[in-house]
Design a protein around this motif. Sequence first.
Motif, PDB file in Angstrom:
ATOM      1  N   GLN A  83      -1.464  13.564  -1.273  1.00  0.00           N
ATOM      2  CA  GLN A  83      -0.535  13.839  -0.180  1.00  0.00           C
ATOM      3  C   GLN A  83       0.857  13.356  -0.512  1.00  0.00           C
ATOM      4  O   GLN A  83       1.028  12.394  -1.253  1.00  0.00           O
ATOM      5  CB  GLN A  83      -1.060  13.198   1.121  1.00  0.00           C
ATOM      6  CG  GLN A  83      -2.142  14.064   1.742  1.00  0.00           C
ATOM      7  CD  GLN A  83      -2.914  13.398   2.864  1.00  0.00           C
ATOM      8  OE1 GLN A  83      -4.109  13.560   2.964  1.00  0.00           O
ATOM      9  NE2 GLN A  83      -2.248  12.630   3.710  1.00  0.00           N
ATOM     10  N   VAL A  84       1.852  14.067   0.026  1.00  0.00           N
ATOM     11  CA  VAL A  84       3.253  13.715  -0.240  1.00  0.00           C
ATOM     12  C   VAL A  84       3.940  13.415   1.075  1.00  0.00           C
ATOM     13  O   VAL A  84       3.510  13.897   2.129  1.00  0.00           O
ATOM     14  CB  VAL A  84       3.995  14.848  -0.974  1.00  0.00           C
ATOM     15  CG1 VAL A  84       3.411  15.025  -2.357  1.00  0.00           C
ATOM     16  CG2 VAL A  84       3.946  16.129  -0.186  1.00  0.00           C
ATOM     17  N   LEU A  94       0.845  -1.203   0.000  1.00  0.00           N
ATOM     18  CA  LEU A  94       0.000   0.000   0.000  1.00  0.00           C
ATOM     19  C   LEU A  94       0.874   1.243   0.000  1.00  0.00           C
ATOM     20  O   LEU A  94       1.904   1.302   0.662  1.00  0.00           O
ATOM     21  CB  LEU A  94      -0.896   0.030   1.246  1.00  0.00           C
ATOM     22  CG  LEU A  94      -1.924  -1.095   1.383  1.00  0.00           C
ATOM     23  CD1 LEU A  94      -2.721  -0.901   2.667  1.00  0.00           C
ATOM     24  CD2 LEU A  94      -2.869  -1.124   0.192  1.00  0.00           C
ATOM     25  N   THR A  95       0.399   2.265  -0.750  1.00  0.00           N
ATOM     26  CA  THR A  95       1.141   3.527  -0.761  1.00  0.00           C
ATOM     27  C   THR A  95       0.401   4.630  -0.004  1.00  0.00           C
ATOM     28  O   THR A  95       0.960   5.685   0.266  1.00  0.00           O
ATOM     29  CB  THR A  95       1.365   4.005  -2.210  1.00  0.00           C
ATOM     30  OG1 THR A  95       0.076   4.140  -2.828  1.00  0.00           O
ATOM     31  CG2 THR A  95       2.230   3.042  -2.971  1.00  0.00           C
ATOM     32  N   ARG A  96      -0.894   4.386   0.308  1.00  0.00           N
ATOM     33  CA  ARG A  96      -1.662   5.366   1.075  1.00  0.00           C
ATOM     34  C   ARG A  96      -2.621   4.618   1.990  1.00  0.00           C
ATOM     35  O   ARG A  96      -3.054   3.518   1.655  1.00  0.00           O
ATOM     36  CB  ARG A  96      -2.502   6.288   0.154  1.00  0.00           C
ATOM     37  CG  ARG A  96      -1.710   7.097  -0.867  1.00  0.00           C
ATOM     38  CD  ARG A  96      -1.029   8.295  -0.214  1.00  0.00           C
ATOM     39  NE  ARG A  96      -0.424   9.174  -1.199  1.00  0.00           N
ATOM     40  CZ  ARG A  96       0.782   8.990  -1.748  1.00  0.00           C
ATOM     41  NH1 ARG A  96       1.511   7.923  -1.420  1.00  0.00           N
ATOM     42  NH2 ARG A  96       1.255   9.832  -2.624  1.00  0.00           N
ATOM     43  N   VAL A  97      -2.962   5.225   3.136  1.00  0.00           N
ATOM     44  CA  VAL A  97      -3.899   4.575   4.068  1.00  0.00           C
ATOM     45  C   VAL A  97      -4.970   5.571   4.497  1.00  0.00           C
ATOM     46  O   VAL A  97      -4.662   6.728   4.805  1.00  0.00           O
ATOM     47  CB  VAL A  97      -3.156   4.060   5.324  1.00  0.00           C
ATOM     48  CG1 VAL A  97      -4.154   3.592   6.392  1.00  0.00           C
ATOM     49  CG2 VAL A  97      -2.217   2.919   4.950  1.00  0.00           C
ATOM     50  N   PRO A 132       4.262   8.657   7.667  1.00  0.00           N
ATOM     51  CA  PRO A 132       3.005   8.895   8.391  1.00  0.00           C
ATOM     52  C   PRO A 132       2.111   9.960   7.766  1.00  0.00           C
ATOM     53  O   PRO A 132       0.917  10.002   8.030  1.00  0.00           O
ATOM     54  CB  PRO A 132       3.470   9.342   9.777  1.00  0.00           C
ATOM     55  CG  PRO A 132       4.899   9.714   9.633  1.00  0.00           C
ATOM     56  CD  PRO A 132       5.441   8.930   8.500  1.00  0.00           C
ATOM     57  N   PHE A 133       2.646  10.830   6.910  1.00  0.00           N
ATOM     58  CA  PHE A 133       1.819  11.876   6.305  1.00  0.00           C
ATOM     59  C   PHE A 133       1.163  11.413   5.020  1.00  0.00           C
ATOM     60  O   PHE A 133       0.528  12.200   4.333  1.00  0.00           O
ATOM     61  CB  PHE A 133       2.654  13.146   6.111  1.00  0.00           C
ATOM     62  CG  PHE A 133       3.031  13.742   7.427  1.00  0.00           C
ATOM     63  CD1 PHE A 133       4.220  13.370   8.048  1.00  0.00           C
ATOM     64  CD2 PHE A 133       2.165  14.589   8.089  1.00  0.00           C
ATOM     65  CE1 PHE A 133       4.539  13.864   9.298  1.00  0.00           C
ATOM     66  CE2 PHE A 133       2.480  15.091   9.345  1.00  0.00           C
ATOM     67  CZ  PHE A 133       3.674  14.717   9.944  1.00  0.00           C
ATOM     68  N   LEU A 134       1.304  10.107   4.739  1.00  0.00           N
ATOM     69  CA  LEU A 134       0.566   9.523   3.622  1.00  0.00           C
ATOM     70  C   LEU A 134      -0.680   8.830   4.167  1.00  0.00           C
ATOM     71  O   LEU A 134      -1.254   7.953   3.523  1.00  0.00           O
ATOM     72  CB  LEU A 134       1.475   8.547   2.872  1.00  0.00           C
ATOM     73  CG  LEU A 134       2.710   9.233   2.276  1.00  0.00           C
ATOM     74  CD1 LEU A 134       3.627   8.204   1.611  1.00  0.00           C
ATOM     75  CD2 LEU A 134       2.287  10.288   1.247  1.00  0.00           C
ATOM     76  N   PHE A 135      -1.058   9.243   5.364  1.00  0.00           N
ATOM     77  CA  PHE A 135      -2.231   8.681   6.033  1.00  0.00           C
ATOM     78  C   PHE A 135      -3.279   9.793   6.173  1.00  0.00           C
ATOM     79  O   PHE A 135      -2.935  10.951   6.404  1.00  0.00           O
ATOM     80  CB  PHE A 135      -1.830   8.156   7.404  1.00  0.00           C
ATOM     81  CG  PHE A 135      -3.004   7.951   8.314  1.00  0.00           C
ATOM     82  CD1 PHE A 135      -3.314   8.892   9.290  1.00  0.00           C
ATOM     83  CD2 PHE A 135      -3.808   6.830   8.200  1.00  0.00           C
ATOM     84  CE1 PHE A 135      -4.409   8.714  10.125  1.00  0.00           C
ATOM     85  CE2 PHE A 135      -4.900   6.649   9.029  1.00  0.00           C
ATOM     86  CZ  PHE A 135      -5.189   7.587   9.991  1.00  0.00           C
ATOM     87  N   ASN A 155      -3.531  23.207  -2.210  1.00  0.00           N
ATOM     88  CA  ASN A 155      -4.766  23.442  -2.957  1.00  0.00           C
ATOM     89  C   ASN A 155      -5.274  22.138  -3.550  1.00  0.00           C
ATOM     90  O   ASN A 155      -6.462  21.832  -3.459  1.00  0.00           O
ATOM     91  CB  ASN A 155      -4.530  24.452  -4.079  1.00  0.00           C
ATOM     92  CG  ASN A 155      -4.390  25.854  -3.536  1.00  0.00           C
ATOM     93  OD1 ASN A 155      -4.684  26.103  -2.370  1.00  0.00           O
ATOM     94  ND2 ASN A 155      -3.938  26.769  -4.372  1.00  0.00           N
ATOM     95  N   ASP A 156      -4.369  21.368  -4.140  1.00  0.00           N
ATOM     96  CA  ASP A 156      -4.765  20.076  -4.736  1.00  0.00           C
ATOM     97  C   ASP A 156      -5.461  19.198  -3.719  1.00  0.00           C
ATOM     98  O   ASP A 156      -6.519  18.634  -3.977  1.00  0.00           O
ATOM     99  CB  ASP A 156      -3.522  19.311  -5.215  1.00  0.00           C
ATOM    100  CG  ASP A 156      -3.056  19.806  -6.575  1.00  0.00           C
ATOM    101  OD1 ASP A 156      -1.949  19.429  -6.981  1.00  0.00           O
ATOM    102  OD2 ASP A 156      -3.825  20.568  -7.193  1.00  0.00           O
ATOM    103  N   GLN A 157      -4.846  19.113  -2.530  1.00  0.00           N
ATOM    104  CA  GLN A 157      -5.398  18.240  -1.498  1.00  0.00           C
ATOM    105  C   GLN A 157      -6.775  18.716  -1.058  1.00  0.00           C
ATOM    106  O   GLN A 157      -7.722  17.936  -0.965  1.00  0.00           O
ATOM    107  CB  GLN A 157      -4.441  18.184  -0.298  1.00  0.00           C
ATOM    108  CG  GLN A 157      -3.133  17.456  -0.602  1.00  0.00           C
ATOM    109  CD  GLN A 157      -2.048  17.774   0.418  1.00  0.00           C
ATOM    110  OE1 GLN A 157      -2.288  18.445   1.408  1.00  0.00           O
ATOM    111  NE2 GLN A 157      -0.839  17.305   0.154  1.00  0.00           N
TER     112      GLN A 157
END
Lengths: 195, 668, 322
Positions: free
Chosen positions: B131-132, B63-66, B91-94, B644-646
Amino acid sequence: MATTIASARAPTFFEEVVAATPGADPHLELCLQCGTCGGSCPSGPDMDHTPRALFAMIDAGMKDQVLRSNTPWYCVSCYYCMVRCPQEIHITDIMYTLKRMAIKEGLYRESSSSDAYGFSETFIDYVENYGRSFELGVATRYHLRHHPLSAIKMATGMGFSMFVKGRMDLTPTRIKNLDQLKAILGKAKELGGAA
Amino acid sequence: MNKEKVGVYVCHCGTNIAGVVDVEDVSTWAGEHDNVEIARDYKFMCSSLGQDLIEDDIKEKGLTRVVVAACSPHMHEKTFRAACERAGLNPFLFEMANIREHNSWATNDKVAATQKAKALVNAAVERVVHQVPLEKLPVEINPNTLIVGGGIAGITAALELADAGNHVYLVEREPSIGGHMAQLDKTFPTLDCSACILTPKMVDAGQHPNITLLSYSEIEEVDGYVGNFTVTVRKKARCVIEEDCTGCGICEEKCPVKVVDDVFEAGLGYRKVIYRPFPQAVPKYPVIDKENCTYFLRGKCKACQIFCPTEAIDFEQEDEILKFQVGNIIITTGFDLFDARRIPQYGYGRLANVFTSLEFERMVNAAGPTGGNIYLRDGVTEPQSVAIIHCVGSRDKNYNEYCSKVCCMYSLKFAHLVHERLPEADVYNFYIDMRTPGKGYEEFYHRLLEEGTHFIRGRAAEVTDAARLPGEEGKLIVQAEDTLIGKQRRVPVDMVLLSAGMEARGDSKEISQLFRMGCDFNGFFTERHPKLDPVATMTEGIYIAGACQGPKDIPDSVAQAAAAAARVAGLITQGTVMMEPVRASINEEACSGCRICNTMCPYNAIVFHEDRNVSEVITALCQGCGTCVAACPSGIITGAHFTNDQVFSEIEGILWDVRSKPELVPVD
Amino acid sequence: MKYGYYPGCSLERNAIAYHQSAMAVAGPMGIEFNELEDWNCCGATEYISIDLLPAYALISRNLALAAQQDLEGNGNQLVAPCSACFLNLKKTDHYMAESPELSEKVNAALAAGDLHYEPGSVSVRHLLDIVVDDVGFNAIAEKVTNPLYNLRIAPYYGCMIVRPGNIKSFDDQEYPTSLDELMSTLGAEVVDFPLKAHCCGGHMTQISESVALELIRRLLKNASDYDADMIVTVCPMCQLNLDAYQDAVNKKFGTNYNIPILYFTQMIGLAFGISPDDLGFGKEMVDAGPALTKIGAEPSLKPKKKRPSKEALPMPSMGEDG
């Protein structure tokens, strides 16, 4: 703000009192029972119940005893209580509400101040029929009806001196647009309530 | 672009969520989303088994995002971020979707709740793919600490840190440390002599090798951020050369001018113009009150200089500006007493024998203006009856709505002291409620009952000298309703004490701006969390303790001071602190130098570089509020983790079921 | 300065001295009063005890008329010299503004008489307010030709002028000082007696004479204890109670108070050099004549301030009040 519970049950005495008091919110539910009102009241020692005690009784739903109490009739409307109340309760306005409710329920007759209503009633009778108050008329009618002996004493004592000094009218003054006033008051009575 | 692999986990939270939301439906529905690799529902995601689910899926399915749809991020964002990190995912991909506080706990309508849950999950999924990875920033901690305010809280914090081997700057604006506690006579409920328990600590603080005491000093400026504050202090001129002064006190003796001492003696006594606030002052050096000094006003006298045996008086002495670095700051500035002149009906200031609590403390203090004797304002007559009025300025919407916490206790203490010094006197306490919650406090109240105090439950309405009934002539009459009897009473007494409440310092708003921390409408400094974090503030590196945070007694002040010191000691031991990367950053190439963001920032975290005409965000000071991001007219400030994207994709996600049906959106 | 003027029933006869003196001093102070045409009684404290909506309708007829009659020319203001009228008008306006439902109902009643009142459109002010705030102490001092030196005046505010608590007032609600300062400007010696804002009892004289007489006695006693030569009032009810019932108080309590009760506008008139006959003097029951003879040509020497004894503790400073 006392939350109005949207339900089908009849309003409590507390809710009735709050609803019949003008303005956005008299804050009655905030009473801490601190006693500042009873402590400040100039006529407090002569009341059946101090304002604070009366509020506790209202909260307890003791409608009969509250409306029989002479407390609201002894209120001189000096507003000391309202200025000093730490919860900013509109005490004097509530006293007026209780007077009105006591009259409506007829329970004022059983208070030790049963003729106070008579005075107000006599007063407004003149206002409604002339547009102005008429002291001689009010004093005469009220005292003759309620304390006839003192009426005579007043008439020959203070009443006479006032007349001699030119401080008393013998006849009432009528405003020009009395019909207009009567129409307004008539409509107001029809609408009723305190909003 | 490689498609992301999102794992979606819908929590039942027992019946908290599942009782209203059809969690299986949401999970199945989420699984059909383009980017979603796996979607599960589970009873308690925050449990270790739930977390294992996430970790295992990250490892096995790549998984790349949660996304976890559960309770509020306040509750468990940290938990799930940590789980991701353990499995090797930044952790910021959560992202968390709150389908409990925002959904299942807000309605009973199951259909609507399920629909909303889908919208919230969709929003989180749409957002998370934008998210990055972000990294927390390490910041070094300077091991010095600044403590502002030398009362009992400040002294405690200073000693705790200094004894642990750390260096402390203790700054105090008065000529001596000690604060209000130095003014008191006895402390409740043990009736310890206040000065006796305080002065040893004061001496310790004054002599400690790790404490640099800067008394008669004010903080001018504070720059920087946690771990790296630059503090500018103005050391006001005492006009006394500290190295030469022996503290002999001859200058004070010989000074010919006496003025009313408004500070330490609370206006009840006098002091000389060159003075030490009290005999046990730390440091021992006196100070010249320039506003009242004959030399400064008219160029004459100089008695102190003439008689000083070590030539330590220097009228030309100037204020000194000091600058130093610290890593953390503890604010312990204490309180001011409510000004009883604001209540005219209590007569303070008009009626001579009405006193405030601080005035009375000085009166009963053995080192005070009456040598500890209780007298009327004439200084010679002993009162035979004393009324103590509780809640002066407190619990009152006309003044301060809050309860000041300590006044019932000190009112009882006063009652005791009157009984002790004037055994024949009658004492009346006028109260609304008797608040005695601490250890030994209720027992102290019972002691006062035993001593024969008259307790009248009724808030005093007025204090007057207008006699009405026999026995009232020449007395002060306290009028109140005795609510337990239900009658108005007039109690004639000789002396009235007003138990005034604690207020925030008069300049607390300016202080909070100086340190860039919050204060509430009453002026008390705002703690990070009222229940769970009473000594930290929202500003990293700044802590508060004692009465400046809210009214409290000495044990609580000491406890808070020790807690703040422990926090700081912990940070010093760690050496570095990791800061959240949710911050703003300015695209310097696109910055036009308009500086609008500079003034908007509530944390003064943006600097302007004159040479390059660009603004820059100091990452460590930035709290990620987003104001500058919105304010920038060119839109070139990015809020990390809130791009903005997020944000826009999150909005698009929420509107999933109305996007294609414009008629469903009401237009007014 | 132009103002709408609402005299109230008392000023027509009982308190004619107040009306006369107010008119006499208005010109010199640069005030023009435009009496509200066909105004009606405000209902005092009586109507509101019986029925709320008619009471408010009664009062707001006056507000509606004021809004109609040259409102802008009168600076949107309606001045009432009687504290009870003032309070009624102000309170009605305030509660109508606060409660749209009340405003709707009152206006529905007014509509029956072809009138309408928009709450907040008329600014209701007491006569004392415009004198001290709009005319100002300096302007008054300039017009004083016969200062009231040596006259010890106890300024009595009564209860309603600076209350109730929830509506902003022009002076302190517990301890007002505007009338004190005004009397001082006129040259008199002001007696700051503590009961200056205590209630006179209002209509209690008719409801329970014993309670009323006790309330009046307290005020007379307090002013007397402070050696006042006279009491100066801002309300016809207070004047009536303290004046007309002084004799009854003396009889009941065995006291012998002889304190004249006058209106503040009468004192302004005297200081402006206007003849007492034109100011309604002689209408008061307790003759003011003897007290007025105390007015001297020069202010009396202030007694030397006693030096505080060595042991005395300092009093708290009271800021600019000294």
